[in-house]
Design a protein around this motif. Sequence first.
Motif, PDB file in Angstrom:
ATOM      1  N   VAL A 153      55.140  74.947  69.187  1.00  0.00           N
ATOM      2  CA  VAL A 153      54.039  74.503  68.319  1.00  0.00           C
ATOM      3  C   VAL A 153      53.706  73.051  68.647  1.00  0.00           C
ATOM      4  CG1 VAL A 153      53.342  73.944  65.959  1.00  0.00           C
ATOM      5  CG2 VAL A 153      54.503  76.105  66.424  1.00  0.00           C
ATOM      6  N   CYS A 206      53.178  80.658  69.759  1.00  0.00           N
ATOM      7  CA  CYS A 206      53.237  79.430  68.950  1.00  0.00           C
ATOM      8  C   CYS A 206      52.366  78.362  69.590  1.00  0.00           C
ATOM      9  CB  CYS A 206      54.676  78.911  68.843  1.00  0.00           C
ATOM     10  SG  CYS A 206      55.701  79.834  67.697  1.00  0.00           S
ATOM     11  N   MET A 236      54.629  79.967  60.265  1.00  0.00           N
ATOM     12  CA  MET A 236      55.835  80.268  61.030  1.00  0.00           C
ATOM     13  C   MET A 236      56.815  80.983  60.105  1.00  0.00           C
ATOM     14  SD  MET A 236      55.239  78.672  63.914  1.00  0.00           S
ATOM     15  CE  MET A 236      56.806  78.349  64.726  1.00  0.00           C
TER      16      MET A 236
END
Lengths: 192, 591
Positions: B11, B136, B158
């Motif tokens: 991420v 991600c 998430m």
Amino acid sequence: METKGIVICGVGGQGSLLASKLLGKVLVNEGYDIKVSEVHGMSQRGGSVITYVRYGDKVYSPVVQSGEADFVISFEKIEAARYAHLLKKGGIIITNTQRIDPMPVIIGAAEYPDGVLDELTAKGVQIEALDALALAEQAGSAKAVNIVLMGQLAKHFHIAYDKWIAAIEQTVKPKFIDLNKKAFELGYNYSK
Amino acid sequence: MKELMIGNAAVARGLYEAGVEVISSYPGTPSTEITEFAATYDDIYCEWAPNEKVAMEAAFGASLRGVRSACAMKHVGLNVAADPLFTLSYTGVTGGLVVCVADDPGMHSSQNEQDSRHYAIAAKVPMLEPADSAECKEFAKLAFDISEQFDTPCLLRMCTRIAHAQSVVELGERTVPEKKPYEKNPQKFIMAPANAIRRHPFVEERTKKLTEYAETSPVNRVEMGDTRIGIIATGACYQYCKEVFGEGASILKIGMVNPLPVQKIKDFAASVEKLYVVEELDGVIESHCNNIGVKVIGKELFGPLGEFSQKSIAQAFGLPVKETVTADTQIPVRPPVMCSGCPHRGMFYVLSKNKITVLGDIGCYTLGSAAPLTALDSTLCMGASISGLHGFAKAAQGEADHNTVCVIGDSTFMHSGMTGLANIAYNGSKATVIILDNSITGMTGHQQNPTTGYNIKGDPATKINLEALCHSLGINRVRVVDPYNLEETEKAVKEELAADEASVIISRRPCVLLKYVKPRKPVMVDPDKCKSCKRCMKLGCPSIRIKDGKANIDTTLCVGCGVCEQLCPFDAIGHEEQTMAELPPAQCVAQ
């Protein structure tokens, strides 16, 4: 190929993260698809911790479930037994013989089941138990227990010794490489 | 280049590649590493804010100024930041704004397992949910595009098994979009009624457009296999279903969990014989299917509790699970414990010994609830110890003033303890508040906070003085104790409980796991002097055990804090050379 599973377990703070990092590196270098699942946070404070490693052509789930692990690698004796159900038929448990009392044992609310590995052996489970702490100290640091155990895993694993050494060189800080190579070698060469 | 990355690092990489310029967050498992990894990129300004609301508002400010910004938090953190989120939905953005929120099904490290998707629905903002580290990264980038294209904050959801699972990610380059010049736009950004009334229709219209997007977006994709079983799944559940069925089922993988497509789901439903929804926690997709008249099997089969796995899903479908061997011997549980030398232990021992009622808070010190200390009476949410104690004291009409305290960490106090303390001062309860100041945000893995004197990069920063702060909030009695000194600690607790006004005790000693805290030599037990009274065992220290009937110290774990030494009536525990006087001062200075 069928997806393979490896479980690394122990007590929070014992260094399982480096073990899974090394294993991950070895498997990535071999070109496998891989997933590694850890749990951070609360459980790291001296609790029971577990890391799942799965590899193959294409890996979906990041977790290893009952009867799916080819290897259970444990940093502590009864943690090996706690997660023995994850082992598949014909799988191998590799465990450190070190005993770390959990809080219920410390305060006298439970007994430490010293003979539990013998019970599993009697049930036909292949267990490679070694004093990884002593071997780690022999290599130069008690903290190298993780790499000693990885050495023992390598002995039963299909990837060549040299490739593990290469992965150690890629994973570990330069000043600890020699120590870890030594620890790996001691773990690899250990036999009953 | 390919790299094995945990979802949170991926991420962070996605935020980086998307050209994010400002990230403000508050740590919380399993979201913490997003901001920690982001802080390793020098091109991004990153910070730890005192709480999630402040973090999201800082991200809003950065967006307003025209750059891409983000914030990250755990699921309960979004409760704290809900206030700005709901109105950010109305204002929309200038620079893209992405809110990363990490749920914790199974409660590995959380006080509840709330489902963040409800926030996306309630605030009417889009939410993406990745299923591995590669996604991600890609979804973090896509979230910015959606944010800017649809003029909305975009949530990135998430969960623990995605956030903390490593998988392979292909790295890309960073592209920073052109900075938009700042232009005053009161109709869009001043959410007073007259303007907000005009923005609400925009929000509703936006949801329609986003739903159209959801119909065609490749993030919601169909993978046709055997058509006898159809499954709608997201995130980790998608992976578990693929693991169980492979090509043996058809799957509609939902990457955008709000708003959900309508026609795409209807078409998929028509292409399979029996349709299942596999989703952890609440039946959000299931409710949507019910609303649009699509018959599905969901929560009746899988339930709303905890984490799923390939095993739990196989079992729910009535499929066989793998054979396994277990020991018949009972294996004792190994719960997490306070570390050897944890500075919280001395204070909890004193509170437990004096049978004091303790309202607790969120942090490592929640572990004070475990046996043998069992020192806590409640743990609710960040800051609730202080505000709860106030209500408790008011309800007790004076009966709790001398036997009830609350404990809260330094970081949690800055997060949302201050306002509770202001309430105690303002509305006049005689509460005794204990701030467990271990000079770090501990449980989440050592993040700096406004009281530590360092920022996220480890550079020196303004250090907020807790004593002065408590005084300013209207508390006259503020004192500092060293929890390694039991006598001093007990004296302080008794005196402050006896006092006829509110007081704050700052129990100060840095976390022993901090690098700058050098452990002393372990203590030893003289077995000849030990009378097996087990008084030292009352501390619940993982270093102390009974060996051959006598207390024994595990010298590999002991850091020589000396607390047990003070408990021994027979002088059987001690250092050979060192004494308490040689301890480093409680107000340790970080390096």
